[in-house]
Design an enzyme around this catalytic site. Structure first.
Site, PDB file in Angstrom:
ATOM      1  N   MET A  68     -51.486  11.216  89.904  1.00 58.96           N
ATOM      2  CA  MET A  68     -51.099  11.805  89.147  1.00 58.96           C
ATOM      3  C   MET A  68     -50.197  12.704  89.462  1.00 58.96           C
ATOM      4  O   MET A  68     -49.865  13.981  89.349  1.00 58.96           O
ATOM      5  CB  MET A  68     -52.285  12.796  88.669  1.00 58.96           C
ATOM      6  CG  MET A  68     -53.326  11.831  87.905  1.00 58.96           C
ATOM      7  SD  MET A  68     -53.135  11.155  86.649  1.00 58.96           S
ATOM      8  CE  MET A  68     -53.322  12.435  85.841  1.00 58.96           C
ATOM      9  N   GLU A  74     -42.731  -6.178  93.887  1.00 54.69           N
ATOM     10  CA  GLU A  74     -40.927  -5.929  93.661  1.00 54.69           C
ATOM     11  C   GLU A  74     -41.160  -7.237  94.075  1.00 54.69           C
ATOM     12  O   GLU A  74     -39.849  -7.448  94.547  1.00 54.69           O
ATOM     13  CB  GLU A  74     -40.541  -4.728  95.059  1.00 54.69           C
ATOM     14  CG  GLU A  74     -41.277  -3.904  93.467  1.00 54.69           C
ATOM     15  CD  GLU A  74     -39.747  -2.554  94.422  1.00 54.69           C
ATOM     16  OE1 GLU A  74     -39.506  -1.742  93.856  1.00 54.69           O
ATOM     17  OE2 GLU A  74     -39.886  -2.397  96.041  1.00 54.69           O
ATOM     18  N   ALA A 123     -41.478  -1.753 102.732  1.00 55.54           N
ATOM     19  CA  ALA A 123     -40.654  -1.335 103.537  1.00 55.54           C
ATOM     20  C   ALA A 123     -41.678   0.211 103.724  1.00 55.54           C
ATOM     21  O   ALA A 123     -41.549   0.621 104.797  1.00 55.54           O
ATOM     22  CB  ALA A 123     -39.314  -1.401 103.465  1.00 55.54           C
ATOM     23  N   ASN A 124     -41.840   0.889 102.774  1.00 56.77           N
ATOM     24  CA  ASN A 124     -42.032   1.949 102.971  1.00 56.77           C
ATOM     25  C   ASN A 124     -43.639   2.011 103.391  1.00 56.77           C
ATOM     26  O   ASN A 124     -43.774   3.497 104.158  1.00 56.77           O
ATOM     27  CB  ASN A 124     -42.049   3.096 101.372  1.00 56.77           C
ATOM     28  CG  ASN A 124     -40.635   3.529 100.925  1.00 56.77           C
ATOM     29  OD1 ASN A 124     -39.743   3.063 101.527  1.00 56.77           O
ATOM     30  ND2 ASN A 124     -40.408   3.336  99.617  1.00 56.77           N
ATOM     31  N   ARG A 146     -39.440  16.301 101.616  1.00 54.42           N
ATOM     32  CA  ARG A 146     -38.497  15.758 102.142  1.00 54.42           C
ATOM     33  C   ARG A 146     -37.867  14.774 101.472  1.00 54.42           C
ATOM     34  O   ARG A 146     -38.319  14.085 100.719  1.00 54.42           O
ATOM     35  CB  ARG A 146     -39.282  15.145 103.019  1.00 54.42           C
ATOM     36  CG  ARG A 146     -39.998  16.007 104.667  1.00 54.42           C
ATOM     37  CD  ARG A 146     -40.374  15.290 105.304  1.00 54.42           C
ATOM     38  NE  ARG A 146     -41.682  16.443 106.626  1.00 54.42           N
ATOM     39  CZ  ARG A 146     -42.503  15.816 107.686  1.00 54.42           C
ATOM     40  NH1 ARG A 146     -42.177  14.574 107.549  1.00 54.42           N
ATOM     41  NH2 ARG A 146     -42.960  16.383 108.334  1.00 54.42           N
ATOM     42  N   ASN A 148     -49.998   5.023  89.286  1.00 54.07           N
ATOM     43  CA  ASN A 148     -50.308   6.308  89.088  1.00 54.07           C
ATOM     44  C   ASN A 148     -49.820   6.022  86.965  1.00 54.07           C
ATOM     45  O   ASN A 148     -50.937   4.879  86.625  1.00 54.07           O
ATOM     46  CB  ASN A 148     -48.464   6.817  89.477  1.00 54.07           C
ATOM     47  CG  ASN A 148     -47.418   5.709  88.535  1.00 54.07           C
ATOM     48  OD1 ASN A 148     -47.679   5.229  87.440  1.00 54.07           O
ATOM     49  ND2 ASN A 148     -45.984   5.447  89.291  1.00 54.07           N
ATOM     50  N   ASP A 200     -38.223  16.046  96.657  1.00 53.09           N
ATOM     51  CA  ASP A 200     -38.208  14.475  96.463  1.00 53.09           C
ATOM     52  C   ASP A 200     -39.685  13.312  96.208  1.00 53.09           C
ATOM     53  O   ASP A 200     -40.081  13.843  97.071  1.00 53.09           O
ATOM     54  CB  ASP A 200     -37.200  14.231  97.077  1.00 53.09           C
ATOM     55  CG  ASP A 200     -36.774  13.317  96.898  1.00 53.09           C
ATOM     56  OD1 ASP A 200     -36.871  12.329  95.875  1.00 53.09           O
ATOM     57  OD2 ASP A 200     -35.974  12.383  97.750  1.00 53.09           O
ATOM     58  N   LYS A 215     -48.478  15.403  91.169  1.00 54.25           N
ATOM     59  CA  LYS A 215     -48.879  16.961  92.260  1.00 54.25           C
ATOM     60  C   LYS A 215     -50.072  17.188  91.489  1.00 54.25           C
ATOM     61  O   LYS A 215     -50.396  18.407  91.916  1.00 54.25           O
ATOM     62  CB  LYS A 215     -48.275  17.716  91.436  1.00 54.25           C
ATOM     63  CG  LYS A 215     -47.698  18.435  90.260  1.00 54.25           C
ATOM     64  CD  LYS A 215     -46.878  18.950  89.935  1.00 54.25           C
ATOM     65  CE  LYS A 215     -46.612  19.251  88.221  1.00 54.25           C
ATOM     66  NZ  LYS A 215     -45.583  20.411  87.484  1.00 54.25           N
ATOM     67  N   ASP A 239     -45.227   5.092  97.289  1.00 47.42           N
ATOM     68  CA  ASP A 239     -45.699   4.547  98.497  1.00 47.42           C
ATOM     69  C   ASP A 239     -46.415   4.566 100.086  1.00 47.42           C
ATOM     70  O   ASP A 239     -47.595   4.133 100.464  1.00 47.42           O
ATOM     71  CB  ASP A 239     -44.325   3.463  98.673  1.00 47.42           C
ATOM     72  CG  ASP A 239     -43.968   3.137  98.241  1.00 47.42           C
ATOM     73  OD1 ASP A 239     -44.512   2.024  97.234  1.00 47.42           O
ATOM     74  OD2 ASP A 239     -42.185   2.808  98.214  1.00 47.42           O
TER      75      ASP A 239
END
EC number: 2.7.1.15
Length: 308
Positions: free
Chosen positions: A228, A147, A49-50, A292, A191, A253, A230, A259
């Protein structure tokens, strides 16, 4: 050669729909510990969904293939997707299992830990994929994650590959993948943790990311993007390799930022940009998202993503 942005490209996202229940506190608890003083937020989520919402907000014509429970969470999620102008005719309802839920804890540095109760996501079947054949056939890019059941992933990738489609896989939650599956991908986007699980290489810098990307690529996929956080992303596009730095922002956050990256990547690729150009665009979109709180609520719109 790039296309004109107002010619919306078709992206099919196949994956999960969850409700995220998030608590933000100063630090993450250790096993057996209770921490007071957290802030609670409930938002729609799920990697599928994201990514679908990210692709829609960033300019694509998106069809989402997923499965929800016959409950309030499922109804609310469906309304959210419709409000984002996502095509929902292939979001199926499972009357036996509840909608997926993710329990998320976030510390003051923006790092998170997540437990997912998959629910209806795990009943998305190859038969459901068959019902969406025409949408997959018409798509420019297929975006998928892990998922949902692995046999459904393999079936969908096989179908899309047979139709000559570009398939992008976000291998999360990470698990071993067959060479047969990997060979049918246009690109894989792990990742650093997922790359380690796939290769056994602990990824911490450019050298180790390069080594992991080479190992993954030797399994048959030409394009590998190791994200990676940041620090940006290591990109292997065919024989070309490059480290693309992320924008320096204040992280609030990181939930869902991977995603957002994948959604942005798929949009730019569908518009005819190179993988390197697409990763630069995706880095920028993800950098905005981490400033955000929340997953879907943090996803930027196209006009916010300036890569000049």
């Amino acid at each position: 050669m790039s296309t004109i942005y107002n010619q919306r490209k078709k992206i099919v996202v196949i994956g999960s729909s969850n409700t995220d229940m998030t608590v933000k506190a100063q630090r993450l608890p250790i096993p057996g510990e209770t921490i007071l003083g957290g802030t609670f937020i409930m938002n729609p989520g799920g990697k599928g969904a994201n990514q679908a919402i990210a692709a829609a907000r960033l300019g694509a014509d998106v069809t989402f293939i997923s499965k929800i429970g016959n409950d309030l969470f499922g109804i609310q999620a469906l309304e959210t997707y419709k409000s984002e102008m996502i095509k929902t005719e292939y979001i199926f309802t499972d009357n036996q299992n509840p909608s997926g839920v993710a329990l998320i804890s976030i510390d003051s540095f923006g790092e998170n830990c997540i437990i997912v109760a998959a629910g209806a996501n795990m009943s998305l079947s190859p038969q459901d994929i068959n019902k969406a054949f025409n949408s997959i056939k018409e798509a420019d890019v297929i975006l998928i994650q892990l998922e949902i059941p692995l046999d459904t992933v393999e079936y969908a990738v096989d179908m899309a590959y047979g139709l000559g489609k570009k398939v992008i896989l976000k291998p999360a939650p990470a698990r071993p993948l067959s060479v047969k599956l990997i060979k049918k991908l246009y690109a894989i986007v792990p990742n650093r943790v997922e790359a380690e699980i796939l290769t056994g290489i602990k990824v911490s810098d450019e050298k180790s990311a390069h080594k992991a990307a080479q190992i993954i690529s030797r399994k048959g996929v030409g394009n590998v993007v190791v994200t990676m956080g940041k620090n940006g992303a290591f990109v292997k596009e065919g024989d070309a390799c490059r480290w693309l730095l992320a924008k320096d922002v204040e992280t609030v956050d990181t939930t869902g930022s991977g995603d957002v990256f994948c959604g942005a990547l798929s949009v730019y690729l569908s518009e005819g940009y190179s993988l390197m150009e697409s990763v630069a665009f995706a880095n920028t979109a993800a950098a905005i998202a981490v400033t955000r709180i929340g997953a879907q609520s943090a996803i930027p719109f196209r006009y916010e993503v300036d890569i000049t």
